[in-house]
Design an enzyme around this catalytic site. Structure first.
Site, PDB file in Angstrom:
ATOM      1  N   ILE A  19       0.841  -1.201   0.000  1.00 39.87           N
ATOM      2  CA  ILE A  19       0.000   0.000   0.000  1.00 39.87           C
ATOM      3  C   ILE A  19       0.877   1.252   0.000  1.00 39.87           C
ATOM      4  O   ILE A  19       0.602   2.211  -0.725  1.00 39.87           O
ATOM      5  CB  ILE A  19      -0.929  -0.040   1.244  1.00 39.87           C
ATOM      6  CG1 ILE A  19      -1.986  -1.133   1.063  1.00 39.87           C
ATOM      7  CG2 ILE A  19      -1.568   1.323   1.496  1.00 39.87           C
ATOM      8  CD1 ILE A  19      -2.773  -1.465   2.324  1.00 39.87           C
ATOM      9  N   GLU A  64      14.306   2.039  11.050  1.00 37.71           N
ATOM     10  CA  GLU A  64      13.574   1.018  11.809  1.00 37.71           C
ATOM     11  C   GLU A  64      12.634   1.801  12.727  1.00 37.71           C
ATOM     12  O   GLU A  64      13.054   2.365  13.742  1.00 37.71           O
ATOM     13  CB  GLU A  64      14.556   0.158  12.611  1.00 37.71           C
ATOM     14  CG  GLU A  64      13.900  -0.893  13.478  1.00 37.71           C
ATOM     15  CD  GLU A  64      12.978  -1.822  12.701  1.00 37.71           C
ATOM     16  OE1 GLU A  64      13.457  -2.558  11.833  1.00 37.71           O
ATOM     17  OE2 GLU A  64      11.754  -1.798  12.969  1.00 37.71           O
ATOM     18  N   ASN A  91       1.936   4.729   7.630  1.00 37.92           N
ATOM     19  CA  ASN A  91       1.419   3.523   6.965  1.00 37.92           C
ATOM     20  C   ASN A  91       2.080   2.236   7.445  1.00 37.92           C
ATOM     21  O   ASN A  91       1.442   1.189   7.482  1.00 37.92           O
ATOM     22  CB  ASN A  91       1.612   3.685   5.448  1.00 37.92           C
ATOM     23  CG  ASN A  91       1.527   2.364   4.704  1.00 37.92           C
ATOM     24  OD1 ASN A  91       0.456   1.784   4.544  1.00 37.92           O
ATOM     25  ND2 ASN A  91       2.687   1.848   4.263  1.00 37.92           N
ATOM     26  N   TYR A 155      -1.549  -5.848  17.452  1.00 44.13           N
ATOM     27  CA  TYR A 155      -1.930  -5.164  16.199  1.00 44.13           C
ATOM     28  C   TYR A 155      -3.309  -4.524  16.342  1.00 44.13           C
ATOM     29  O   TYR A 155      -3.513  -3.368  15.964  1.00 44.13           O
ATOM     30  CB  TYR A 155      -1.918  -6.210  15.083  1.00 44.13           C
ATOM     31  CG  TYR A 155      -2.237  -5.732  13.694  1.00 44.13           C
ATOM     32  CD1 TYR A 155      -1.357  -4.916  12.992  1.00 44.13           C
ATOM     33  CD2 TYR A 155      -3.410  -6.145  13.054  1.00 44.13           C
ATOM     34  CE1 TYR A 155      -1.632  -4.513  11.697  1.00 44.13           C
ATOM     35  CE2 TYR A 155      -3.700  -5.751  11.756  1.00 44.13           C
ATOM     36  CZ  TYR A 155      -2.808  -4.934  11.075  1.00 44.13           C
ATOM     37  OH  TYR A 155      -3.093  -4.541   9.787  1.00 44.13           O
ATOM     38  N   LYS A 159      -4.171  -0.536  16.085  1.00 42.09           N
ATOM     39  CA  LYS A 159      -5.084   0.035  15.083  1.00 42.09           C
ATOM     40  C   LYS A 159      -6.265   0.728  15.753  1.00 42.09           C
ATOM     41  O   LYS A 159      -6.767   1.735  15.241  1.00 42.09           O
ATOM     42  CB  LYS A 159      -5.546  -1.061  14.110  1.00 42.09           C
ATOM     43  CG  LYS A 159      -4.406  -1.643  13.240  1.00 42.09           C
ATOM     44  CD  LYS A 159      -3.669  -0.572  12.448  1.00 42.09           C
ATOM     45  CE  LYS A 159      -2.730  -1.160  11.405  1.00 42.09           C
ATOM     46  NZ  LYS A 159      -1.947  -0.134  10.706  1.00 42.09           N
TER      47      LYS A 159
HETATM   48  P1  NAP Z   1       3.724  -4.527   3.449  1.00 47.68           P
HETATM   49  O1  NAP Z   1       3.404  -5.099   2.123  1.00 47.68           O
HETATM   50  O2  NAP Z   1       4.453  -5.383   4.428  1.00 47.68           O
HETATM   51  O3  NAP Z   1       4.510  -3.171   3.336  1.00 47.68           O
HETATM   52  C1  NAP Z   1       4.822  -2.476   4.514  1.00 47.68           C
HETATM   53  C2  NAP Z   1       6.199  -1.865   4.416  1.00 47.68           C
HETATM   54  O4  NAP Z   1       6.476  -1.217   5.675  1.00 47.68           O
HETATM   55  C3  NAP Z   1       7.314  -2.878   4.223  1.00 47.68           C
HETATM   56  O5  NAP Z   1       8.294  -2.300   3.391  1.00 47.68           O
HETATM   57  C4  NAP Z   1       7.838  -3.093   5.640  1.00 47.68           C
HETATM   58  O6  NAP Z   1       9.194  -3.528   5.675  1.00 47.68           O
HETATM   59  C5  NAP Z   1       7.713  -1.696   6.221  1.00 47.68           C
HETATM   60  N1  NAP Z   1       7.594  -1.693   7.677  1.00 47.68           N
HETATM   61  C6  NAP Z   1       6.632  -2.297   8.424  1.00 47.68           C
HETATM   62  N2  NAP Z   1       6.834  -2.049   9.735  1.00 47.68           N
HETATM   63  C7  NAP Z   1       7.959  -1.292   9.819  1.00 47.68           C
HETATM   64  C8  NAP Z   1       8.679  -0.722  10.894  1.00 47.68           C
HETATM   65  N3  NAP Z   1       8.287  -0.885  12.174  1.00 47.68           N
HETATM   66  N4  NAP Z   1       9.796   0.013  10.618  1.00 47.68           N
HETATM   67  C9  NAP Z   1      10.190   0.204   9.350  1.00 47.68           C
HETATM   68  N5  NAP Z   1       9.552  -0.325   8.278  1.00 47.68           N
HETATM   69  C10 NAP Z   1       8.437  -1.061   8.509  1.00 47.68           C
HETATM   70  O7  NAP Z   1       2.325  -4.063   4.186  1.00 47.68           O
HETATM   71  P2  NAP Z   1       0.910  -3.584   3.568  1.00 47.68           P
HETATM   72  O8  NAP Z   1       0.026  -4.762   3.451  1.00 47.68           O
HETATM   73  O9  NAP Z   1       1.119  -2.705   2.414  1.00 47.68           O
HETATM   74  O10 NAP Z   1       0.354  -2.779   4.834  1.00 47.68           O
HETATM   75  C11 NAP Z   1       0.501  -1.376   4.948  1.00 47.68           C
HETATM   76  C12 NAP Z   1      -0.449  -0.875   6.028  1.00 47.68           C
HETATM   77  O11 NAP Z   1      -1.791  -1.252   5.705  1.00 47.68           O
HETATM   78  C13 NAP Z   1      -0.163  -1.435   7.435  1.00 47.68           C
HETATM   79  O12 NAP Z   1      -0.350  -0.435   8.409  1.00 47.68           O
HETATM   80  C14 NAP Z   1      -1.228  -2.512   7.583  1.00 47.68           C
HETATM   81  O13 NAP Z   1      -1.581  -2.713   8.927  1.00 47.68           O
HETATM   82  C15 NAP Z   1      -2.388  -1.895   6.812  1.00 47.68           C
HETATM   83  N6  NAP Z   1      -3.385  -2.878   6.371  1.00 47.68           N
HETATM   84  C16 NAP Z   1      -3.128  -3.713   5.336  1.00 47.68           C
HETATM   85  C17 NAP Z   1      -4.111  -4.624   4.950  1.00 47.68           C
HETATM   86  C18 NAP Z   1      -3.914  -5.552   3.797  1.00 47.68           C
HETATM   87  O14 NAP Z   1      -4.865  -6.284   3.458  1.00 47.68           O
HETATM   88  N7  NAP Z   1      -2.754  -5.596   3.163  1.00 47.68           N
HETATM   89  C19 NAP Z   1      -5.329  -4.690   5.642  1.00 47.68           C
HETATM   90  C20 NAP Z   1      -5.541  -3.822   6.705  1.00 47.68           C
HETATM   91  C21 NAP Z   1      -4.564  -2.921   7.057  1.00 47.68           C
HETATM   92  P3  NAP Z   1       9.553  -5.123   5.674  1.00 47.68           P
HETATM   93  O15 NAP Z   1       8.850  -5.722   4.483  1.00 47.68           O
HETATM   94  O16 NAP Z   1      11.036  -5.137   5.588  1.00 47.68           O
HETATM   95  O17 NAP Z   1       9.010  -5.663   6.970  1.00 47.68           O
END
Ligand code: NAP
Length: 260
Positions: A19, A64, A91, A155, A159
């Site tokens: 995202i 981080e 995010n 988590y 949220k």
């Molecule tokens: P993603 O594909 O894992 O991408 C998240 C990015 O953020 C990755 O590059 C990750 O690094 C980095 N990251 C996460 N935590 C970090 C930290 N503490 N410090 C530094 N970097 C960090 O995740 P996504 O699915 O796009 O999710 C993005 C947001 O949407 C999140 O807040 C998630 O809770 C929310 N969300 C997503 C969904 C869904 O269906 N995908 C549903 C509800 C909510 P690494 O990969 O190296 O860990």
């Protein structure tokens, strides 16, 4: 519609993947500068370079975000490069499965550190700059705050707090004309989602079962759909929208799922 984001400097945490990557790309497509902050330097650089190759502007900052000093580093690096901050997209986060039974007090606190604290820390350190630009904040939350999921206390607590902070910050920042909103995804295909679904016993069947219950077009939301709403909220086109929690989820959270 011109969103008026030309040369606006916007920090996107976790802006390299999923995202966050879609948000970074759309900011750049609108003429803005995406500051991509995340833990993996190579991922950050890859996305920033792809944006630049497409004619956009981006900066990669390794951080981080569970560490307070790294949050400060993101703000300092952004101001050093551009002298201002126009927007913050909180995010980064991950559903890390710290449950009541499966977790521990230490892992619960660690989950809050990884999913919640940096939302506050970045907003805190960015605030003096957002006051100058009358910039704004968009948080990315999760339907888990409303629905629960089971086995993910850290988590879910993070949220839930993000929804509360959206209202709290919107009120505190009224005097500065800084708007604060949250976008809620439910089911979005991203690297994080892929890892999560593959951790389950029957991933294909589980994915089909989930998708069949998404009311609107029985399909997952795309990262671009989350990003489009996020970037609209960042823009002056949403100039009287603040303190709002927007569900970009095909009706997953609120519509009657027995209809599909
Ligand atoms: P993603 O594909 O894992 O991408 C998240 C990015 O953020 C990755 O590059 C990750 O690094 C980095 N990251 C996460 N935590 C970090 C930290 N503490 N410090 C530094 N970097 C960090 O995740 P996504 O699915 O796009 O999710 C993005 C947001 O949407 C999140 O807040 C998630 O809770 C929310 N969300 C997503 C969904 C869904 O269906 N995908 C549903 C509800 C909510 P690494 O990969 O190296 O860990």
């Amino acid at each position: 519609m011109d969103l008026g984001l030309q040369d606006k400097v916007i920090i996107v945490t976790g802006g390299a993947k999923g995202i966050g990557e879609a948000i970074s790309r759309i900011i750049a497509q609108e003429g803005g500068i995406a500051v991509i902050a995340g833990r993996n330097a190579a991922d950050n650089e890859k996305t920033a370079n792809a944006i630049i190759a497409d004619g956009g502007k981006a900066l990669a900052v390794q951080a981080e975000l569970g560490k307070v000093e790294d949050c400060k580093k993101v703000i300092d690096a952004t101001v050093a490069a551009y002298g201002k901050i126009d927007g913050l997209v909180n995010n980064a986060g991950a559903n890390d499965g710290v449950g009541l039974e499966s977790g521990s007090p230490e892992r619960f606190m660690q989950s809050l550190q990884n999913n919640l604290s940096h939302y506050y820390n970045l907003a805190h350190y960015a605030l003096p700059y957002l006051k100058t630009t009358k910039g704004n904040i968009v948080n990315i939350g999760s339907k888990v705050a409303t629905t629960g999921q089971g086995n993910t206390s850290g988590y879910a607590a993070s949220k839930g707090a993000i929804n509360a902070l959206t209202r709290e910050w919107a009120v505190e920042l009224l005097p500065y004309s800084i708007r604060v909103n949250t976008v809620i995804p439910a089911e979005v295909w991203t690297p994080l989602y892929e890892t999560w679904i593959n951790s389950l016993p029957n991933p294909k069947e589980k994915l089909a079962a989930i998708t069949s219950k998404i009311p609107f077009e029985t399909r997952m939301t795309t990262s671009e759909e989350i990003a489009n709403t996020t970037v609209f909220l960042l823009s002056g086109r949403s100039s009287h929208t603040t303190g709002q929690i927007l569900y970009v989820d095909g009706g997953y959270t609120h519509l009657d799922r027995s209809i599909s």
